[in-house]
Write a protein that holds these residues in place. Structure first.
Motif, PDB file in Angstrom:
ATOM      1  N   ALA A  38       0.832  -1.205   0.000  1.00 20.25           N
ATOM      2  CA  ALA A  38       0.000   0.000   0.000  1.00 20.25           C
ATOM      3  C   ALA A  38       0.868   1.257   0.000  1.00 20.25           C
ATOM      4  CB  ALA A  38      -0.924  -0.002   1.216  1.00 20.25           C
ATOM      5  N   ASP A  39       2.019   1.168   0.651  1.00 21.33           N
ATOM      6  CA  ASP A  39       2.938   2.298   0.664  1.00 21.33           C
ATOM      7  C   ASP A  39       3.486   2.550  -0.745  1.00 21.33           C
ATOM      8  OD1 ASP A  39       4.251   4.244   2.326  1.00 21.33           O
ATOM      9  OD2 ASP A  39       6.122   3.184   1.933  1.00 21.33           O
ATOM     10  N   LEU A  40       3.895   1.473  -1.393  1.00 16.28           N
ATOM     11  CA  LEU A  40       4.518   1.541  -2.716  1.00 16.28           C
ATOM     12  C   LEU A  40       3.542   2.025  -3.800  1.00 16.28           C
ATOM     13  CD1 LEU A  40       7.245   0.365  -4.033  1.00 16.28           C
ATOM     14  CD2 LEU A  40       5.874  -1.657  -4.549  1.00 16.28           C
ATOM     15  N   CYS A  41       2.297   1.566  -3.719  1.00 20.28           N
ATOM     16  CA  CYS A  41       1.332   1.815  -4.798  1.00 20.28           C
ATOM     17  C   CYS A  41       0.367   2.952  -4.506  1.00 20.28           C
ATOM     18  CB  CYS A  41       0.520   0.542  -5.071  1.00 20.28           C
ATOM     19  SG  CYS A  41       1.516  -0.784  -5.726  1.00 20.28           S
ATOM     20  N   ALA A  42       0.351   3.468  -3.269  1.00 21.13           N
ATOM     21  CA  ALA A  42      -0.620   4.520  -2.940  1.00 21.13           C
ATOM     22  C   ALA A  42      -0.062   5.587  -1.997  1.00 21.13           C
ATOM     23  CB  ALA A  42      -1.880   3.883  -2.341  1.00 21.13           C
ATOM     24  N   ALA A  43       0.387   5.172  -0.808  1.00 21.27           N
ATOM     25  CA  ALA A  43       0.732   6.184   0.204  1.00 21.27           C
ATOM     26  C   ALA A  43       1.947   7.019  -0.196  1.00 21.27           C
ATOM     27  CB  ALA A  43       0.980   5.512   1.552  1.00 21.27           C
ATOM     28  N   LYS A  44       3.023   6.349  -0.605  1.00 24.21           N
ATOM     29  CA  LYS A  44       4.239   7.105  -0.931  1.00 24.21           C
ATOM     30  C   LYS A  44       4.053   7.986  -2.160  1.00 24.21           C
ATOM     31  CE  LYS A  44       8.323   8.239   0.478  1.00 24.21           C
ATOM     32  NZ  LYS A  44       9.530   7.457   0.798  1.00 24.21           N
ATOM     33  N   PRO A  45       3.434   7.484  -3.216  1.00 25.72           N
ATOM     34  CA  PRO A  45       3.159   8.389  -4.349  1.00 25.72           C
ATOM     35  C   PRO A  45       2.321   9.597  -3.913  1.00 25.72           C
ATOM     36  CG  PRO A  45       2.608   6.114  -4.952  1.00 25.72           C
ATOM     37  CD  PRO A  45       3.062   6.088  -3.530  1.00 25.72           C
ATOM     38  N   ALA A  46       1.343   9.376  -3.019  1.00 21.20           N
ATOM     39  CA  ALA A  46       0.512  10.496  -2.551  1.00 21.20           C
ATOM     40  C   ALA A  46       1.351  11.505  -1.785  1.00 21.20           C
ATOM     41  CB  ALA A  46      -0.621   9.977  -1.674  1.00 21.20           C
ATOM     42  N   LYS A  47       2.273  11.015  -0.961  1.00 19.84           N
ATOM     43  CA  LYS A  47       3.130  11.923  -0.181  1.00 19.84           C
ATOM     44  C   LYS A  47       4.066  12.705  -1.100  1.00 19.84           C
ATOM     45  CE  LYS A  47       3.081   9.159   4.033  1.00 19.84           C
ATOM     46  NZ  LYS A  47       3.736   8.086   4.786  1.00 19.84           N
ATOM     47  N   LEU A  48       4.754  11.993  -1.965  1.00 26.42           N
ATOM     48  CA  LEU A  48       5.765  12.665  -2.806  1.00 26.42           C
ATOM     49  C   LEU A  48       5.130  13.653  -3.772  1.00 26.42           C
ATOM     50  CD1 LEU A  48       8.204   9.720  -3.644  1.00 26.42           C
ATOM     51  CD2 LEU A  48       8.602  11.646  -2.092  1.00 26.42           C
ATOM     52  N   PHE A  49       3.898  13.394  -4.184  1.00 21.12           N
ATOM     53  CA  PHE A  49       3.277  14.267  -5.171  1.00 21.12           C
ATOM     54  C   PHE A  49       2.159  15.129  -4.564  1.00 21.12           C
ATOM     55  CE2 PHE A  49       5.696  11.163  -7.440  1.00 21.12           C
ATOM     56  CZ  PHE A  49       6.429  11.986  -8.289  1.00 21.12           C
ATOM     57  N   GLY A  50       2.249  15.335  -3.254  1.00 21.13           N
ATOM     58  CA  GLY A  50       1.440  16.371  -2.613  1.00 21.13           C
ATOM     59  C   GLY A  50      -0.057  16.108  -2.556  1.00 21.13           C
ATOM     60  N   MET A  51      -0.446  14.845  -2.308  1.00 21.29           N
ATOM     61  CA  MET A  51      -1.883  14.521  -2.253  1.00 21.29           C
ATOM     62  C   MET A  51      -2.275  13.834  -0.935  1.00 21.29           C
ATOM     63  SD  MET A  51      -2.388  13.141  -6.180  1.00 21.29           S
ATOM     64  CE  MET A  51      -1.001  12.020  -6.186  1.00 21.29           C
ATOM     65  N   TYR A  52      -1.320  13.692  -0.036  1.00 15.15           N
ATOM     66  CA  TYR A  52      -1.533  12.949   1.216  1.00 15.15           C
ATOM     67  C   TYR A  52      -1.930  13.901   2.326  1.00 15.15           C
ATOM     68  CZ  TYR A  52      -0.514   9.212   4.596  1.00 15.15           C
ATOM     69  OH  TYR A  52      -0.603   8.240   5.568  1.00 15.15           O
ATOM     70  N   PRO A  53      -2.877  13.521   3.194  1.00 11.34           N
ATOM     71  CA  PRO A  53      -3.582  12.246   3.340  1.00 11.34           C
ATOM     72  C   PRO A  53      -4.974  12.226   2.692  1.00 11.34           C
ATOM     73  CG  PRO A  53      -3.894  13.536   5.322  1.00 11.34           C
ATOM     74  CD  PRO A  53      -3.117  14.395   4.362  1.00 11.34           C
ATOM     75  N   LYS A  54      -5.248  13.223   1.824  1.00  6.31           N
ATOM     76  CA  LYS A  54      -6.521  13.194   1.097  1.00  6.31           C
ATOM     77  C   LYS A  54      -6.585  11.923   0.246  1.00  6.31           C
ATOM     78  CE  LYS A  54      -8.865  16.180  -2.304  1.00  6.31           C
ATOM     79  NZ  LYS A  54     -10.255  16.126  -1.815  1.00  6.31           N
ATOM     80  N   LYS A  55      -5.456  11.605  -0.375  1.00  3.72           N
ATOM     81  CA  LYS A  55      -5.344  10.386  -1.175  1.00  3.72           C
ATOM     82  C   LYS A  55      -4.269   9.482  -0.556  1.00  3.72           C
ATOM     83  CE  LYS A  55      -7.922  12.014  -4.678  1.00  3.72           C
ATOM     84  NZ  LYS A  55      -9.318  11.524  -4.800  1.00  3.72           N
ATOM     85  N   GLY A  56      -4.326   8.181  -0.884  1.00 10.90           N
ATOM     86  CA  GLY A  56      -3.221   7.280  -0.550  1.00 10.90           C
ATOM     87  C   GLY A  56      -3.352   6.534   0.759  1.00 10.90           C
ATOM     88  N   ARG A  77     -11.884  14.463 -11.170  1.00 13.58           N
ATOM     89  CA  ARG A  77     -11.605  15.878 -10.900  1.00 13.58           C
ATOM     90  C   ARG A  77     -10.100  16.133 -10.911  1.00 13.58           C
ATOM     91  NH1 ARG A  77     -15.106  16.331  -5.437  1.00 13.58           N
ATOM     92  NH2 ARG A  77     -17.178  15.997  -6.332  1.00 13.58           N
ATOM     93  N   PHE A  78      -9.736  17.314 -11.369  1.00 14.49           N
ATOM     94  CA  PHE A  78      -8.340  17.731 -11.297  1.00 14.49           C
ATOM     95  C   PHE A  78      -7.953  17.922  -9.829  1.00 14.49           C
ATOM     96  CE2 PHE A  78      -5.249  21.276 -10.993  1.00 14.49           C
ATOM     97  CZ  PHE A  78      -4.170  20.645 -11.590  1.00 14.49           C
ATOM     98  N   ILE A  79      -6.798  17.405  -9.460  1.00 10.08           N
ATOM     99  CA  ILE A  79      -6.312  17.556  -8.082  1.00 10.08           C
ATOM    100  C   ILE A  79      -5.270  18.667  -8.057  1.00 10.08           C
ATOM    101  CG2 ILE A  79      -5.158  16.440  -6.135  1.00 10.08           C
ATOM    102  CD1 ILE A  79      -5.939  13.738  -7.531  1.00 10.08           C
ATOM    103  N   LYS A  80      -5.590  19.715  -7.326  1.00 10.00           N
ATOM    104  CA  LYS A  80      -4.625  20.786  -7.111  1.00 10.00           C
ATOM    105  C   LYS A  80      -3.685  20.303  -6.022  1.00 10.00           C
ATOM    106  CE  LYS A  80      -4.523  25.681  -6.572  1.00 10.00           C
ATOM    107  NZ  LYS A  80      -5.157  26.933  -6.209  1.00 10.00           N
ATOM    108  N   ARG A  81      -2.472  19.971  -6.398  1.00  9.80           N
ATOM    109  CA  ARG A  81      -1.570  19.289  -5.455  1.00  9.80           C
ATOM    110  C   ARG A  81      -0.817  20.274  -4.562  1.00  9.80           C
ATOM    111  NH1 ARG A  81       2.428  16.531  -8.174  1.00  9.80           N
ATOM    112  NH2 ARG A  81       1.966  17.383 -10.242  1.00  9.80           N
ATOM    113  N   SER A  82      -0.533  19.787  -3.353  1.00  4.58           N
ATOM    114  CA  SER A  82       0.301  20.546  -2.408  1.00  4.58           C
ATOM    115  C   SER A  82       1.760  20.201  -2.652  1.00  4.58           C
ATOM    116  CB  SER A  82      -0.046  20.177  -0.961  1.00  4.58           C
ATOM    117  OG  SER A  82      -1.426  20.324  -0.750  1.00  4.58           O
TER     118      SER A  82
END
Ligand SMILES: [Zn+2]
Length: 455
Positions: A359-377, A445-450
């Motif tokens: 889950a980290d590899l396929c969702a959580a870490k990508p969400a963190k690195l690309f500014g979408m966590y914890p809304k996503k991942g 929806r477009f995600i405005k990333r942090s």
């Protein structure tokens, strides 16, 4: 709605619990919850929806156009348990401003995408205008920028260094395609000139050393730029990882690494088959020994993310254009649909990695690195209810006919998978059931990333 009795994969471990969903977000987790519709997940894994941060929907590659647009491509992604993509735009016209491709991609995705999406910025040249517009894009939610060290719009080392310094100032990521351009260009000329035009020479024209050298070089540039945040895309081989580890053991920070399912399951012997041209992509498939080594690198936490580089061209087209000469073949493989089940099957169910690591590899870490966590991942109270339910007792054989990608083959044809995507939710809507997309077109929806979370 309540998802009942599943094995819910959270950062703290796998919990047998119910998940309550209200207004598109996770509202709570616990025993014996009830509210509205109950979705029975007994005996199944309940995972954060997949995040694929490397796709090429509708990519204009000059000689050919990637065949999945933002509708067919995101339907395929959804059917495979992926609920968010971050797409890498192709190049715009020479000299265009940084906003050009982002504007174009908004138009390509809007009204079509069925899952939430964002884009990386793409940098084709470096000047004062580009450096200034990086800040504008960041304010618009584009917090990562892609550069290429090879191809027509390659960025030279001095400019890579300048960009890395700018990225550090802005607190954003530079995503890099690392290959030694001089070496690749020379080999792509000398091999066909010597009569070596078969698909296997695609690999020989851009060998492991070309990639590993550029990986090392860009890591050093990041260090000199003050440990600027750097993200290596599609690492195909272990030698590149050896360089990264050596640098990290000597103090390198803020460098992150992505690999792809094709490098974890397929190898260069496929280029020797009659249909070898099918498997042409860059970096190419490598020697079989890399597969086990890359899985070990994932197990050790040295590889941060798994993405696909999804970029489909029909086999018939690849054969027509590149059958007689590998240098003429459009580069790219489909994969967005199978990443999640394939990695769960090969990784978790074959006991190479834990469900939490998956889950980290396929969702959580990508969400963190690309500014979408914890809304996503992640499945946690307050997060978007992007959830994929996987049935771990559904052994089956991959068949192209069962997939939704808009292309005439899958590179994974005939592979045995131990699991199947059962149900997929996006912001609380059930969008996939029984291998069918049942949501509306354009609901994404477009995600405005942090800014990225690097820690
Ligand atoms: Zn790519």
């Amino acid at each position: 709605m309540v998802i009942k009795e599943g094995f819910v994969v959270t950062p703290r471990g796998v919990l047998k619990t119910d998940v309550l969903i209200q207004n598109g977000v996770v509202a709570g987790m616990g025993e014996n919850l009830s509210d509205g519709e109950a979705l029975d997940a007994g005996g199944k894994y309940v995972l954060p929806g997949g995040i694929d941060v490397h796709t090429h929907m509708d990519l204009d590659a000059g000689a050919a156009r990637a065949q999945d647009d933002f509708y067919t491509g995101t339907v395929a992604a959804a059917c495979g348990g992926t609920t968010t993509i971050v797409d890498h735009p192709g190049f715009g016209p020479a000299g265009c401003g940084l906003e050009h491709q982002i504007d174009k991609y908004h138009a390509l995705a809007e009204g079509k995408a069925v899952i939430d999406y964002s884009f990386h910025g793409v940098i084709q040249h470096v000047d004062g205008d580009v450096l200034a517009k990086m800040k504008t894009l960041v304010e618009d939610g584009i917090t990562s920028f892609k550069i290429y060290m090879t191809y027509d719009y390659k960025i030279n080392d001095g400019d890579v260094y300048t960009l890395l310094k700018r990225a550090k100032e802005l607190g954003v990521l530079i995503a890099v395609h690392p290959e030694n351009d001089g070496m690749v260009t020379r080999r792509r000329a000398e091999l066909p000139a010597g009569g070596y035009t078969a698909p296997i020479y695609h690999e020989r024209s851009r060998p492991v050393e070309c990639e590993a050298e550029a990986v090392n070089r860009v890591c050093m540039l990041s260090a000199v730029a003050g440990d600027a945040p750097l993200y290596i895309v599609h690492l195909s081989n272990h030698l590149g990882m050896v360089y990264i580890r050596m640098a990290k053991e000597n103090g390198l920070k803020n460098v992150f690494v992505e690999t792809c399912p094709q490098y974890l399951t397929l190898d260069e012997s496929l280029y020797l088959r009659d249909d070898g041209v099918k498997f042409i992509l860059s970096p190419p498939l490598r020697d079989k020994s890399n597969i086990a080594l890359l899985w070990e690198d994932i197990g050790k936490g040295w590889i941060d993310t798994l993405a696909t580089d999804h970029c489909p061209f029909d086999y018939s087209l690849k054969r027509k254009l590149g059958g007689a000469d590998f240098t003429k073949c459009p580069n790219g493989l489909p994969g967005v649909e199978l990443r999640f089940p394939l990695a769960f099957s090969e990784g978790v169910l074959k006991k190479r990695i834990s469900p939490v690591r998956f889950a980290d590899l396929c969702a959580a870490k990508p969400a963190k690195l690309f500014g979408m966590y914890p809304k996503k991942g992640v499945i946690a109270p307050g997060s978007d209810a992007d959830i994929t339910i996987i049935d771990p007792n559904a052994r089956h054989t991959v068949r192209h006919a069962d997939l939704h990608e808009n292309v005439d083959f899958t590179p994974y044809e005939g592979m045995e998978l131990l699991c199947r995507v059962d149900t997929v939710l996006s912001r609380g809507d059930v969008i996939v059931r029984g291998n069918k997309y049942i949501g509306e077109k354009g609901r994404g929806r477009f995600i405005k990333r942090s800014k990225p979370i690097l820690g």
